[in-house]
Design an enzyme around this catalytic site. Structure first.
Site, PDB file in Angstrom:
ATOM      1  N   ASP A   1       0.799  -1.242   0.000  1.00 24.07           N
ATOM      2  CA  ASP A   1       0.000   0.000   0.000  1.00 24.07           C
ATOM      3  C   ASP A   1       0.829   1.289   0.000  1.00 24.07           C
ATOM      4  O   ASP A   1       0.286   2.376   0.195  1.00 24.07           O
ATOM      5  CB  ASP A   1      -0.952   0.057   1.214  1.00 24.07           C
ATOM      6  CG  ASP A   1      -2.071  -0.968   1.111  1.00 24.07           C
ATOM      7  OD1 ASP A   1      -2.298  -1.478  -0.010  1.00 24.07           O
ATOM      8  OD2 ASP A   1      -2.704  -1.261   2.143  1.00 24.07           O
TER       9      ASP A   1
ATOM     10  N   HIS B   1      30.089   2.420  -5.573  1.00 24.61           N
ATOM     11  CA  HIS B   1      28.664   2.737  -5.389  1.00 24.61           C
ATOM     12  C   HIS B   1      28.203   2.403  -3.974  1.00 24.61           C
ATOM     13  O   HIS B   1      27.101   1.895  -3.765  1.00 24.61           O
ATOM     14  CB  HIS B   1      27.804   1.993  -6.428  1.00 24.61           C
ATOM     15  CG  HIS B   1      28.009   2.502  -7.817  1.00 24.61           C
ATOM     16  ND1 HIS B   1      27.582   1.847  -8.931  1.00 24.61           N
ATOM     17  CD2 HIS B   1      28.617   3.626  -8.274  1.00 24.61           C
ATOM     18  CE1 HIS B   1      27.911   2.534 -10.013  1.00 24.61           C
ATOM     19  NE2 HIS B   1      28.545   3.629  -9.631  1.00 24.61           N
TER      20      HIS B   1
ATOM     21  N   ASP C   1      29.573  11.591  -2.101  1.00 23.98           N
ATOM     22  CA  ASP C   1      29.090  11.820  -3.468  1.00 23.98           C
ATOM     23  C   ASP C   1      27.578  12.012  -3.341  1.00 23.98           C
ATOM     24  O   ASP C   1      26.839  11.044  -3.136  1.00 23.98           O
ATOM     25  CB  ASP C   1      29.434  10.608  -4.347  1.00 23.98           C
ATOM     26  CG  ASP C   1      29.047  10.807  -5.813  1.00 23.98           C
ATOM     27  OD1 ASP C   1      28.272  11.728  -6.106  1.00 23.98           O
ATOM     28  OD2 ASP C   1      29.519  10.012  -6.655  1.00 23.98           O
TER      29      ASP C   1
ATOM     30  N   ASP D   1      25.474  16.635  -9.221  1.00 22.82           N
ATOM     31  CA  ASP D   1      26.247  15.414  -8.949  1.00 22.82           C
ATOM     32  C   ASP D   1      27.620  15.875  -8.472  1.00 22.82           C
ATOM     33  O   ASP D   1      28.414  16.379  -9.269  1.00 22.82           O
ATOM     34  CB  ASP D   1      26.333  14.589 -10.249  1.00 22.82           C
ATOM     35  CG  ASP D   1      26.981  13.236 -10.038  1.00 22.82           C
ATOM     36  OD1 ASP D   1      27.298  12.892  -8.886  1.00 22.82           O
ATOM     37  OD2 ASP D   1      27.183  12.529 -11.042  1.00 22.82           O
TER      38      ASP D   1
ATOM     39  N   HIS E   1      37.495   3.955 -13.068  1.00 16.88           N
ATOM     40  CA  HIS E   1      36.305   4.461 -13.780  1.00 16.88           C
ATOM     41  C   HIS E   1      36.629   5.667 -14.659  1.00 16.88           C
ATOM     42  O   HIS E   1      37.647   6.324 -14.497  1.00 16.88           O
ATOM     43  CB  HIS E   1      35.174   4.799 -12.792  1.00 16.88           C
ATOM     44  CG  HIS E   1      35.517   5.874 -11.787  1.00 16.88           C
ATOM     45  ND1 HIS E   1      35.545   7.206 -12.099  1.00 16.88           N
ATOM     46  CD2 HIS E   1      35.843   5.805 -10.470  1.00 16.88           C
ATOM     47  CE1 HIS E   1      35.856   7.912 -11.010  1.00 16.88           C
ATOM     48  NE2 HIS E   1      36.056   7.081 -10.023  1.00 16.88           N
TER      49      HIS E   1
ATOM     50  N   HIS F   1      30.484  12.337 -17.447  1.00 21.24           N
ATOM     51  CA  HIS F   1      29.206  11.961 -18.069  1.00 21.24           C
ATOM     52  C   HIS F   1      28.354  13.208 -18.181  1.00 21.24           C
ATOM     53  O   HIS F   1      28.561  14.187 -17.462  1.00 21.24           O
ATOM     54  CB  HIS F   1      28.491  10.857 -17.266  1.00 21.24           C
ATOM     55  CG  HIS F   1      28.219  11.183 -15.829  1.00 21.24           C
ATOM     56  ND1 HIS F   1      27.171  11.969 -15.429  1.00 21.24           N
ATOM     57  CD2 HIS F   1      28.866  10.845 -14.689  1.00 21.24           C
ATOM     58  CE1 HIS F   1      27.169  12.084 -14.105  1.00 21.24           C
ATOM     59  NE2 HIS F   1      28.202  11.413 -13.626  1.00 21.24           N
TER      60      HIS F   1
ATOM     61  N   HIS G   1      22.958  10.648 -14.985  1.00 27.38           N
ATOM     62  CA  HIS G   1      23.737  10.229 -16.156  1.00 27.38           C
ATOM     63  C   HIS G   1      22.856  10.587 -17.341  1.00 27.38           C
ATOM     64  O   HIS G   1      22.012   9.803 -17.770  1.00 27.38           O
ATOM     65  CB  HIS G   1      24.042   8.731 -16.107  1.00 27.38           C
ATOM     66  CG  HIS G   1      25.028   8.376 -15.033  1.00 27.38           C
ATOM     67  ND1 HIS G   1      25.518   7.105 -14.853  1.00 27.38           N
ATOM     68  CD2 HIS G   1      25.640   9.139 -14.091  1.00 27.38           C
ATOM     69  CE1 HIS G   1      26.384   7.106 -13.842  1.00 27.38           C
ATOM     70  NE2 HIS G   1      26.461   8.324 -13.355  1.00 27.38           N
TER      71      HIS G   1
ATOM     72  N   GLU H   1      35.064  13.988 -12.797  1.00 26.84           N
ATOM     73  CA  GLU H   1      35.164  13.277 -11.525  1.00 26.84           C
ATOM     74  C   GLU H   1      36.252  12.204 -11.507  1.00 26.84           C
ATOM     75  O   GLU H   1      35.949  11.022 -11.360  1.00 26.84           O
ATOM     76  CB  GLU H   1      33.813  12.657 -11.177  1.00 26.84           C
ATOM     77  CG  GLU H   1      33.169  11.828 -12.290  1.00 26.84           C
ATOM     78  CD  GLU H   1      31.865  11.184 -11.838  1.00 26.84           C
ATOM     79  OE1 GLU H   1      31.851  10.534 -10.782  1.00 26.84           O
ATOM     80  OE2 GLU H   1      30.852  11.343 -12.552  1.00 26.84           O
TER      81      GLU H   1
ATOM     82  N   TYR I   1      41.855   5.169  -5.981  1.00 26.85           N
ATOM     83  CA  TYR I   1      41.443   4.323  -4.855  1.00 26.85           C
ATOM     84  C   TYR I   1      42.545   3.299  -4.573  1.00 26.85           C
ATOM     85  O   TYR I   1      42.971   2.579  -5.481  1.00 26.85           O
ATOM     86  CB  TYR I   1      40.131   3.594  -5.177  1.00 26.85           C
ATOM     87  CG  TYR I   1      39.088   4.537  -5.751  1.00 26.85           C
ATOM     88  CD1 TYR I   1      38.187   5.210  -4.928  1.00 26.85           C
ATOM     89  CD2 TYR I   1      39.043   4.805  -7.132  1.00 26.85           C
ATOM     90  CE1 TYR I   1      37.259   6.102  -5.458  1.00 26.85           C
ATOM     91  CE2 TYR I   1      38.129   5.700  -7.669  1.00 26.85           C
ATOM     92  CZ  TYR I   1      37.239   6.342  -6.832  1.00 26.85           C
ATOM     93  OH  TYR I   1      36.332   7.246  -7.358  1.00 26.85           O
TER      94      TYR I   1
ATOM     95  N   ARG J   1      37.882  10.893  -4.520  1.00 29.69           N
ATOM     96  CA  ARG J   1      37.249  11.327  -5.773  1.00 29.69           C
ATOM     97  C   ARG J   1      36.856  12.788  -5.581  1.00 29.69           C
ATOM     98  O   ARG J   1      36.430  13.182  -4.479  1.00 29.69           O
ATOM     99  CB  ARG J   1      36.022  10.466  -6.104  1.00 29.69           C
ATOM    100  CG  ARG J   1      35.333  10.889  -7.390  1.00 29.69           C
ATOM    101  CD  ARG J   1      34.368   9.837  -7.980  1.00 29.69           C
ATOM    102  NE  ARG J   1      33.179   9.604  -7.193  1.00 29.69           N
ATOM    103  CZ  ARG J   1      32.956   8.522  -6.456  1.00 29.69           C
ATOM    104  NH1 ARG J   1      33.864   7.566  -6.395  1.00 29.69           N
ATOM    105  NH2 ARG J   1      31.834   8.392  -5.761  1.00 29.69           N
TER     106      ARG J   1
ATOM    107  N   GLU K   1      34.533  15.599  -7.656  1.00 27.67           N
ATOM    108  CA  GLU K   1      33.593  15.702  -8.784  1.00 27.67           C
ATOM    109  C   GLU K   1      32.925  17.062  -8.805  1.00 27.67           C
ATOM    110  O   GLU K   1      32.375  17.508  -7.793  1.00 27.67           O
ATOM    111  CB  GLU K   1      32.511  14.612  -8.659  1.00 27.67           C
ATOM    112  CG  GLU K   1      31.424  14.708  -9.723  1.00 27.67           C
ATOM    113  CD  GLU K   1      30.421  13.550  -9.673  1.00 27.67           C
ATOM    114  OE1 GLU K   1      30.173  13.023  -8.557  1.00 27.67           O
ATOM    115  OE2 GLU K   1      29.898  13.177 -10.730  1.00 27.67           O
TER     116      GLU K   1
HETATM  117  N1  GLY Z   1      26.850   9.868  -8.445  1.00 31.38           N
HETATM  118  C1  GLY Z   1      26.980   9.084  -9.592  1.00 31.38           C
HETATM  119  C2  GLY Z   1      28.141   9.487 -10.387  1.00 31.38           C
HETATM  120  O1  GLY Z   1      29.006  10.167  -9.898  1.00 31.38           O
HETATM  121  O2  GLY Z   1      28.194   9.230 -11.555  1.00 31.38           O
HETATM  122 MN    MN Z   2      28.665  11.510  -8.315  1.00 37.89          MN
HETATM  123 MN    MN Z   3      28.948  11.567 -11.609  1.00 38.89          MN
END
Ligand code: GLY
Ligand code: MN
Ligand code: MN
Length: 441
Positions: A41, A245, A262, A273, A352, A356, A363, A386, A390, A408, A410
């Site tokens: 519900d 993540h 993040d 972001d 990574h 983006h 994204h 970003e 690591y 990181r 960003e």
């Molecule tokens: N927060 C997702 C990324 O940095 O792409």
């Molecule tokens: Mn991010």
């Molecule tokens: Mn990002």
């Protein structure tokens, strides 16, 4: 619903632009998002489909936009749920089809209950249908049913749609370039998010849990007028920063560790972001600072490449090369830049990509390549930069002192006429700025 955040004229303009891009004789159908059950519900907070929002600014589920270029009795037709006293008592006001034309500046409003009788008539005689298939199975099923219903009458002279055209390739090119109004909303989302990171830095101290920092972020988002984060915030203390993540956010923040946040808010459906990494107790150690400065230098160089005419991949490449050189100078990687790129040994530290698109989706949409080549930046595009580095706790061949540290940084960057504009510049990122903010400045 606040259609004025962008303005009715702009929504109308977007629909017009899409209709101009559609092939002759085509009709476009764009469904709204569905509600999603969270538990018995109880639904998740509703979030409109980004394409549907882009074309309507209408935030209700159970709706469909039809665009029929050249139709005498209105080209932009919105099907939406009817007013319902009992429903509205529980869930709040519905727009209702009779108000759609006034409030959303579409040409006609119809109740959703008339979709099955009206849409086949719109499709009859249309050579092509522009749609995105695969996102909403019920809609896909209905569409095929309508089309086969028309086909069944072909022998009587009726013309049925012969071709489905992917809507994304048309619409997402438009979404890639942000209008001045969109830039304003993205900038405001970025500002609120930067304020939130600053608040988290000031509140941070050993012994808090990661989610207590998340609470500081969400507090600032909401105070700034942004109801939700654009994605689940990542607050990773110590080695949790190496989980890309990470969203558990339930560990204790420890003296001597870094914490990676993040987190960005969503404002009027537009996302920020933003990532910052800072010391839990307000002072970087030598090792932390050394790694941090490598990422910061790489990020600043990468941002410098965000200029009109440059390849999309250029900031990533420049940032990656700078990180590799930094890792070599710290003794964490061995060899020349070419050898390291060739062997891929850097991926253990830098797993990574660095950029983006950013917009209605975190994204965001829009191809990164055109005809097999990197897309070139144009004014009005917005992307994240970003880079991250690591050193996982179990990484072999690395002195123990480096392990368990993830960094990181960003920012959100607008490609503007006179160079990159960092929308998230309000969040401190120089070592001295961070330490000052965390120690009472
Ligand atoms: N927060 C997702 C990324 O940095 O792409
Ligand atoms: Mn991010
Ligand atoms: Mn990002």
């Amino acid at each position: 619903m606040n259609p004025e955040a962008i303005g009715r004229d702009e929504y109308r303009h977007r629909r017009r632009r899409l209709m101009e891009r559609m092939p002759a004789g085509a009709v476009a159908l764009i469904p709204a998002a569905d509600t999603k059950a969270r538990s018995r519900d109880v639904d998740y907070l509703f979030r409109q489909d980004s394409d549907f929002w882009y074309l309507t600014g209408f935030s209700e589920p159970g709706a469909l936009l039809a665009l029929v270029p050249g139709r005498d009795d209105g080209e932009a037709i919105l099907f939406c749920r009817e007013r319902d006293e009992r429903f509205e008592l529980y869930n709040g006001e519905r727009l209702g089809p009779e108000r759609a034309a006034d409030v959303l500046s579409v040409d006609r409003g119809f109740p959703v209950s008339e979709i099955a009788s009206v849409v086949p008539g719109l499709l009859e005689g249309a050579a092509k249908v522009c749609v995105t298939l695969g996102d909403y199975p019920d809609f896909d099923r209905d569409l095929l049913k309508w089309v086969s219903g028309i086909r069944a009458r072909e022998s009587g002279g009726v013309v049925s749609p012969g071709e489905f055209i992917g809507l994304k390739s048309l619409l997402h090119e438009e979404r890639l370039i942000k209008s001045p109004n969109e830039q304003r909303l993205l900038f405001r989302a970025a500002e609120i998010s930067a304020d939130a990171h600053l608040r988290a830095m000031r509140a941070c101290r050993p012994g808090l849990s990661e989610m207590q920092l998340e609470a500081e972020l969400v507090h600032e988002f909401m105070q700034g007028g942004a109801r939700t984060p654009a994605y689940p915030p990542i607050v990773g203390g110590g080695a949790n920063a190496c989980v890309l993540h990470y969203t558990a956010n339930d560990a204790e923040l420890r003296d001597g560790d870094l914490v990676l946040i993040d987190a960005g808010c969503e404002l009027e459906h537009y996302a920020a972001d933003l990532t910052r990494t800072f010391p839990v107790s307000g002072r970087f150690s030598g090792v932390q600072r050394a790694l941090y400065e490598v990422v910061l230098e790489a990020q600043e160089k990468a941002i410098g490449e965000c200029v009109s005419g440059a390849d999309f991949n250029r900031p990533h490449e420049v940032g990656l090369h700078a990180m590799i050189e930094g890792l070599v100078s710290l003794g964490l990687l061995d060899g020349s830049l070419e050898e390291i790129l060739e062997s891929g040994s850097y991926t253990a530290f830098c797993p990574h990509k660095s950029c983006h698109w950013l917009g209605l989706d975190v994204h965001d949409v829009g191809g990164y390549q055109v005809d097999g080549r990197w897309r070139k930046f144009r004014e009005g595009m917005v992307l994240t930069v970003e880079p991250g580095l690591y050193v996982r706790p179990d990484m072999e061949g690395v002195d123990a002192g480096w392990r368990g540290v993830g960094v990181r940084i960003e920012d959100d960057v607008l490609i503007a006429a006179d160079g990159p504009v960092v929308l998230t510049a309000g969040a401190p990122k120089q070592v001295a700025e961070i330490e000052a903010a965390m120690n009472g400045a």
